[in-house]
Design a protein around this motif. Structure first.
Motif, PDB file in Angstrom:
ATOM      1  N   SER A  16       0.823  -1.206   0.000  1.00 29.44           N
ATOM      2  CA  SER A  16       0.000   0.000   0.000  1.00 29.44           C
ATOM      3  C   SER A  16       0.858   1.258   0.000  1.00 29.44           C
ATOM      4  CB  SER A  16      -0.923   0.001   1.226  1.00 29.44           C
ATOM      5  OG  SER A  16      -1.670   1.190   1.290  1.00 29.44           O
ATOM      6  N   LEU A  17       1.868   1.285   0.832  1.00 20.96           N
ATOM      7  CA  LEU A  17       2.742   2.459   0.891  1.00 20.96           C
ATOM      8  C   LEU A  17       3.434   2.684  -0.446  1.00 20.96           C
ATOM      9  CD1 LEU A  17       4.320   1.958   4.434  1.00 20.96           C
ATOM     10  CD2 LEU A  17       2.732   3.764   3.758  1.00 20.96           C
ATOM     11  N   ALA A  18       3.859   1.592  -1.084  1.00 22.79           N
ATOM     12  CA  ALA A  18       4.540   1.716  -2.372  1.00 22.79           C
ATOM     13  C   ALA A  18       3.598   2.243  -3.446  1.00 22.79           C
ATOM     14  CB  ALA A  18       5.114   0.361  -2.788  1.00 22.79           C
ATOM     15  N   VAL A  19       2.369   1.718  -3.473  1.00 19.65           N
ATOM     16  CA  VAL A  19       1.385   2.190  -4.451  1.00 19.65           C
ATOM     17  C   VAL A  19       1.180   3.692  -4.314  1.00 19.65           C
ATOM     18  CG1 VAL A  19      -1.066   2.151  -5.065  1.00 19.65           C
ATOM     19  CG2 VAL A  19       0.153   0.006  -4.715  1.00 19.65           C
ATOM     20  N   LEU A  20       1.001   4.151  -3.103  1.00 14.68           N
ATOM     21  CA  LEU A  20       0.677   5.558  -2.866  1.00 14.68           C
ATOM     22  C   LEU A  20       1.874   6.475  -3.086  1.00 14.68           C
ATOM     23  CD1 LEU A  20      -1.514   4.939   0.291  1.00 14.68           C
ATOM     24  CD2 LEU A  20      -2.342   5.780  -1.917  1.00 14.68           C
ATOM     25  N   GLN A  21       3.010   6.115  -2.532  1.00 12.89           N
ATOM     26  CA  GLN A  21       4.176   6.990  -2.646  1.00 12.89           C
ATOM     27  C   GLN A  21       4.748   7.007  -4.059  1.00 12.89           C
ATOM     28  OE1 GLN A  21       6.177   5.472   1.151  1.00 12.89           O
ATOM     29  NE2 GLN A  21       6.540   7.663   1.315  1.00 12.89           N
ATOM     30  N   TYR A  51      -8.598  -2.505  -2.379  1.00 12.43           N
ATOM     31  CA  TYR A  51      -9.215  -2.133  -3.655  1.00 12.43           C
ATOM     32  C   TYR A  51      -9.303  -0.617  -3.812  1.00 12.43           C
ATOM     33  CZ  TYR A  51     -13.360  -0.876  -6.400  1.00 12.43           C
ATOM     34  OH  TYR A  51     -14.252  -0.255  -7.240  1.00 12.43           O
ATOM     35  N   ARG A  52      -9.489   0.089  -2.702  1.00 10.85           N
ATOM     36  CA  ARG A  52      -9.667   1.538  -2.760  1.00 10.85           C
ATOM     37  C   ARG A  52      -8.383   2.277  -3.169  1.00 10.85           C
ATOM     38  NH1 ARG A  52     -14.888   3.941  -1.903  1.00 10.85           N
ATOM     39  NH2 ARG A  52     -16.206   2.119  -1.608  1.00 10.85           N
ATOM     40  N   LEU A  53      -7.247   1.620  -3.096  1.00 12.53           N
ATOM     41  CA  LEU A  53      -5.996   2.260  -3.512  1.00 12.53           C
ATOM     42  C   LEU A  53      -6.033   2.622  -4.991  1.00 12.53           C
ATOM     43  CD1 LEU A  53      -3.402   0.022  -1.626  1.00 12.53           C
ATOM     44  CD2 LEU A  53      -4.172   2.329  -0.993  1.00 12.53           C
ATOM     45  N   PRO A 325      -8.488 -11.240  -4.153  1.00 13.34           N
ATOM     46  CA  PRO A 325      -8.265 -11.705  -5.530  1.00 13.34           C
ATOM     47  C   PRO A 325      -6.855 -11.404  -6.037  1.00 13.34           C
ATOM     48  CG  PRO A 325     -10.389 -10.638  -5.351  1.00 13.34           C
ATOM     49  CD  PRO A 325      -9.699 -10.387  -4.050  1.00 13.34           C
ATOM     50  N   LYS A 326      -6.261 -12.395  -6.693  1.00  9.47           N
ATOM     51  CA  LYS A 326      -4.915 -12.209  -7.236  1.00  9.47           C
ATOM     52  C   LYS A 326      -4.895 -11.134  -8.318  1.00  9.47           C
ATOM     53  CE  LYS A 326      -0.868 -14.626  -9.024  1.00  9.47           C
ATOM     54  NZ  LYS A 326      -0.594 -13.634 -10.073  1.00  9.47           N
ATOM     55  N   ALA A 327      -5.997 -10.992  -9.048  1.00 10.60           N
ATOM     56  CA  ALA A 327      -6.065  -9.952 -10.080  1.00 10.60           C
ATOM     57  C   ALA A 327      -5.881  -8.574  -9.459  1.00 10.60           C
ATOM     58  CB  ALA A 327      -7.394 -10.032 -10.825  1.00 10.60           C
ATOM     59  N   LEU A 328      -6.461  -8.361  -8.299  1.00  8.44           N
ATOM     60  CA  LEU A 328      -6.296  -7.088  -7.596  1.00  8.44           C
ATOM     61  C   LEU A 328      -4.856  -6.931  -7.116  1.00  8.44           C
ATOM     62  CD1 LEU A 328      -7.263  -4.491  -6.274  1.00  8.44           C
ATOM     63  CD2 LEU A 328      -8.132  -5.856  -4.357  1.00  8.44           C
ATOM     64  N   TYR A 329      -4.296  -7.997  -6.613  1.00  3.47           N
ATOM     65  CA  TYR A 329      -2.897  -7.970  -6.168  1.00  3.47           C
ATOM     66  C   TYR A 329      -1.971  -7.591  -7.320  1.00  3.47           C
ATOM     67  CZ  TYR A 329       1.624  -9.753  -4.475  1.00  3.47           C
ATOM     68  OH  TYR A 329       2.941  -9.880  -4.112  1.00  3.47           O
ATOM     69  N   ASP A 330      -2.183  -8.213  -8.474  1.00  5.43           N
ATOM     70  CA  ASP A 330      -1.347  -7.921  -9.637  1.00  5.43           C
ATOM     71  C   ASP A 330      -1.516  -6.460 -10.081  1.00  5.43           C
ATOM     72  OD1 ASP A 330      -0.432 -10.521  -9.623  1.00  5.43           O
ATOM     73  OD2 ASP A 330      -1.852 -11.199 -11.153  1.00  5.43           O
ATOM     74  N   GLU A 331      -2.734  -5.953 -10.016  1.00  3.92           N
ATOM     75  CA  GLU A 331      -2.996  -4.557 -10.392  1.00  3.92           C
ATOM     76  C   GLU A 331      -2.288  -3.600  -9.438  1.00  3.92           C
ATOM     77  OE1 GLU A 331      -6.907  -1.830 -11.643  1.00  3.92           O
ATOM     78  OE2 GLU A 331      -7.143  -3.942 -11.042  1.00  3.92           O
ATOM     79  N   LEU A 332      -2.301  -3.930  -8.163  1.00  7.95           N
ATOM     80  CA  LEU A 332      -1.634  -3.076  -7.183  1.00  7.95           C
ATOM     81  C   LEU A 332      -0.110  -3.156  -7.334  1.00  7.95           C
ATOM     82  CD1 LEU A 332      -3.827  -3.786  -4.018  1.00  7.95           C
ATOM     83  CD2 LEU A 332      -3.826  -1.738  -5.446  1.00  7.95           C
ATOM     84  N   ALA A 334       1.458  -3.594 -10.089  1.00  9.73           N
ATOM     85  CA  ALA A 334       1.782  -2.765 -11.265  1.00  9.73           C
ATOM     86  C   ALA A 334       1.792  -1.285 -10.897  1.00  9.73           C
ATOM     87  CB  ALA A 334       0.789  -3.058 -12.385  1.00  9.73           C
ATOM     88  N   LEU A 335       0.823  -0.849 -10.090  1.00 11.14           N
ATOM     89  CA  LEU A 335       0.775   0.543  -9.658  1.00 11.14           C
ATOM     90  C   LEU A 335       1.962   0.879  -8.770  1.00 11.14           C
ATOM     91  CD1 LEU A 335      -3.018   1.023  -8.814  1.00 11.14           C
ATOM     92  CD2 LEU A 335      -1.763   2.019 -10.736  1.00 11.14           C
ATOM     93  N   ALA A 336       2.382  -0.069  -7.952  1.00 14.12           N
ATOM     94  CA  ALA A 336       3.521   0.179  -7.065  1.00 14.12           C
ATOM     95  C   ALA A 336       4.824   0.282  -7.829  1.00 14.12           C
ATOM     96  CB  ALA A 336       3.623  -0.957  -6.029  1.00 14.12           C
ATOM     97  N   ALA A 337       4.861  -0.312  -9.011  1.00 20.29           N
ATOM     98  CA  ALA A 337       6.093  -0.292  -9.804  1.00 20.29           C
ATOM     99  C   ALA A 337       6.221   0.923 -10.687  1.00 20.29           C
ATOM    100  CB  ALA A 337       6.169  -1.578 -10.663  1.00 20.29           C
ATOM    101  N   GLN A 338       5.088   1.607 -10.941  1.00 21.61           N
ATOM    102  CA  GLN A 338       5.154   2.743 -11.857  1.00 21.61           C
ATOM    103  C   GLN A 338       5.617   3.999 -11.135  1.00 21.61           C
ATOM    104  OE1 GLN A 338       1.071   2.991 -13.259  1.00 21.61           O
ATOM    105  NE2 GLN A 338       0.619   4.699 -11.909  1.00 21.61           N
ATOM    106  N   ALA A 339       6.309   4.845 -11.838  1.00 23.24           N
ATOM    107  CA  ALA A 339       6.814   6.087 -11.258  1.00 23.24           C
ATOM    108  C   ALA A 339       5.998   7.243 -11.790  1.00 23.24           C
ATOM    109  CB  ALA A 339       8.278   6.291 -11.613  1.00 23.24           C
TER     110      ALA A 339
END
Length: 339
Positions: A16-21, A51-53, A325-332, A334-339
């Motif tokens: 979560s922290l990675a997705v947001l930051q 999911y709300r992230l 769901p793993k689909a949600l995990y994978d989506e998060l 991906a968001l955590a990896a993007q800059a």
């Protein structure tokens, strides 16, 4: 059935922290948001958890929240503290205003925290439970965008307008409830859409005012208040108390963030805290024990207390981690990896 994944609470927090930051949120905002969504996911309330992230990121990209805004605190009156979120997320404003609210409630007996000009997406029960952990009775409410038709109406006017309440129970989990004044939270319909499932009749109507079980048509139409005119009246109360009463907007005067960056997703939240000790003094313990007779009578009839399943889920998650769901995990991821 969709594939699921189980991860530890620590790994969920890091994700979560990675997705947001990684998507523009300051450390302070990321920590406040993570504290909320992780608590909700831990208690298996999926519609307001990790999911709300996704919505937090999208709202920031669409200019619907300032992810680095610093709240401004005003000591409004002896029992009132105001926090201007300055178009930031409401959760950091709550964290910054909470110590002032607690101090005022314990000193005066009752106090209110008004959060203005904020982006709000979260469950309210973590906030009221944070106050009941301090021995306070707590009530919170907030309007949302116009998603719900009033009783007898055919088009969106009211928000889902949740209300949350928490009563401290020394030596036991608090008595807490948190529910939308619509039949369900909007997130439940969104999750049905993501899963390709129909929704039950009575949740919503389509854009022509006809009942529908299609989540897409429901999201384009209007949700319905619970209990017909009773839910509609409670929803109106929330609009008034957490809108004009604190100098903020009504739900239909706001709009969700959008790709054109013309949305206005900012509105208010009202939190009220009451100190049993200030009201009761040396008799506090006895009256809190008296309150327990009501809970015992409820359970004694075979009924359950609100949040009972949440507290059971909390213990499972602490022992086994969280499953989603793993689909949600994978989506998060991906968001955590993007800059």
């Amino acid at each position: 059935m969709s594939e699921e994944i189980t991860i530890s609470l620590q790994d969920a927090e890091s994700l979560s922290l990675a997705v947001l930051q990684h998507n523009g949120y300051s450390q302070a905002h990321a920590e406040a948001i993570t504290c909320n969504v992780l608590a909700v996911q831990r208690d298996e309330c999926h519609s307001h958890g990790l999911y709300r992230l996704i919505g937090c990121v999208q709202t920031a990209l669409n200019g619907g929240v300032d992810p680095r805004a610093e709240p401004t605190i005003t000591d409004q009156a002896a029992s009132v503290v105001r926090v201007n979120a300055n178009r930031g997320c409401s959760l950091l404003s709550f964290e910054r205003g909470k110590p002032h609210l607690i101090e005022k409630a314990k000193r005066s007996g009752i106090a209110a925290l008004a959060i203005n000009n904020s982006f709000h997406f979260s469950a309210l029960w973590p906030e009221v439970e944070a106050l009941s952990a301090q021995g306070l009775v707590a009530l919170a409410m907030t309007p949302s965008h116009a998603f719900v038709a009033p009783a007898g109406g055919t088009s969106p006017l009211l928000g889902t307008n949740p209300i949350a309440f928490s009563w401290p129970r020394p030596g036991n989990t608090p008595y807490t409830f948190d529910f939308a004044t619509s039949v369900v939270a909007r997130g439940e319909i969104e999750l049905h859409r993501r899963a390709g499932k129909t929704i039950p009749e009575g949740w919503a109507i389509d854009s022509d005012g006809n009942t529908t079980t299609d989540p897409v048509a429901a999201l384009a139409g209007a949700m319905l208040p619970f209990g017909n005119y009773k839910g509609s009246a409670l929803s109106t109360m929330v609009e008034l108390l957490a809108g004009p009463m604190i100098g903020d907007l009504l739900g239909h005067e706001t709009q969700a963030a959008n790709a054109e960056k013309t949305g206005k997703p900012f509105h208010g939240e009202l939190i009220i805290a009451i100190s049993p000790e200030a009201f009761l003094g040396k008799d506090t313990e006895g009256h809190l024990k008296h309150a327990e007779t009501l809970f015992e009578e409820i359970v004694g009839q075979g009924a359950r207390l609100p949040s009972q399943r949440r507290f059971e889920a909390r213990e499972r998650s602490r022992a086994n981690g969280i499953t989603f769901p793993k689909a949600l995990y994978d989506e998060l991821r991906a968001l955590a990896a993007q800059a």
